[in-house]
Enzyme design. Sequence first.
Site, short mmCIF file in Angstrom:
data_model
loop_
_atom_site.label_atom_id
_atom_site.label_comp_id
_atom_site.label_asym_id
_atom_site.label_seq_id
_atom_site.Cartn_x
_atom_site.Cartn_y
_atom_site.Cartn_z
N LYS A 195 0.83 -1.21 0.00
CA LYS A 195 0.00 0.00 0.00
C LYS A 195 0.86 1.26 0.00
CE LYS A 195 -2.55 -1.10 3.72
NZ LYS A 195 -3.58 -0.99 4.78
N LYS A 233 2.88 2.04 2.51
CA LYS A 233 3.03 2.52 3.89
C LYS A 233 4.18 1.80 4.57
CE LYS A 233 -1.70 3.55 5.46
NZ LYS A 233 -2.63 3.31 6.57
N1 CTP Z 1 -9.31 6.29 12.02
C1 CTP Z 1 -10.20 7.17 12.63
N2 CTP Z 1 -9.76 8.40 13.07
C2 CTP Z 1 -8.46 8.76 12.88
C3 CTP Z 1 -7.54 7.87 12.27
C4 CTP Z 1 -8.01 6.63 11.84
O1 CTP Z 1 -11.38 6.86 12.80
N3 CTP Z 1 -8.08 9.96 13.28
C5 CTP Z 1 -9.81 5.00 11.54
C6 CTP Z 1 -9.65 4.84 10.03
O2 CTP Z 1 -10.73 5.48 9.37
C7 CTP Z 1 -9.67 3.35 9.87
C8 CTP Z 1 -9.01 2.84 11.18
O3 CTP Z 1 -9.03 3.96 12.09
O4 CTP Z 1 -11.01 2.87 9.79
C9 CTP Z 1 -7.60 2.36 10.99
O5 CTP Z 1 -6.92 3.38 10.32
P1 CTP Z 1 -5.36 3.47 10.07
O6 CTP Z 1 -5.14 3.57 8.61
O7 CTP Z 1 -4.62 2.47 10.85
O8 CTP Z 1 -5.09 4.90 10.80
P2 CTP Z 1 -4.44 6.23 10.32
O9 CTP Z 1 -4.00 6.89 11.59
O10 CTP Z 1 -5.36 7.03 9.44
O11 CTP Z 1 -3.14 5.78 9.49
P3 CTP Z 1 -2.33 6.52 8.33
O12 CTP Z 1 -2.00 7.90 8.81
O13 CTP Z 1 -1.11 5.65 8.13
O14 CTP Z 1 -3.23 6.53 7.12
#
Ligand code: CTP
Length: 131
Positions: free
Chosen positions: A47, A49
């Site tokens: 992805k 990441k």
């Molecule tokens: N999520 C959320 N609120 C946030 C961050 C994440 O509700 N502030 C939710 C995402 O929508 C997803 C789940 O947590 O359904 C897992 O998300 P993940 O991709 O692990 O989190 P992120 O912090 O958004 O990671 P990245 O910055 O790497 O995209």
Amino acid sequence: MKKYQRAITYGTFDLFHIGHLRLLERIANIADEVIVAVSSDEFNRLKGKSCAIPFENRRDIVAALRMVTKVIREDSWEQKREDILREQCDVFIMGDDWKGKFDFLKDVCDVVYLPRTNGVSSSEIKASLKH
Ligand code: CTP
């Protein structure tokens, strides 16, 4: 009685933060059981990441939460339908940053997008630590 019996959700859950916790709490408010598919390190690389925390640790942290019934491993984009059917889930839930993206699963269960928590993400934490 809660609206759903068994929910499934997917994510990386790197540097577990309050947005992750709030999402899982919101899911547990509407479903009796919560299954979480945690992305493997290999799938994250695919992805684009890179994770600060290895899969085994991210998996164990999520599995230790009281609202989480079971953790499975996510290795591909395509496994969702099979997971939902095998685990007998009646709802697929993601944060609303994914709104509309998984509507194609509506033929096997309900698809729900819950509000994302503002101002926090794993990428932002990583970026701020770099400075
Ligand atoms: N999520 C959320 N609120 C946030 C961050 C994440 O509700 N502030 C939710 C995402 O929508 C997803 C789940 O947590 O359904 C897992 O998300 P993940 O991709 O692990 O989190 P992120 O912090 O958004 O990671 P990245 O910055 O790497 O995209």
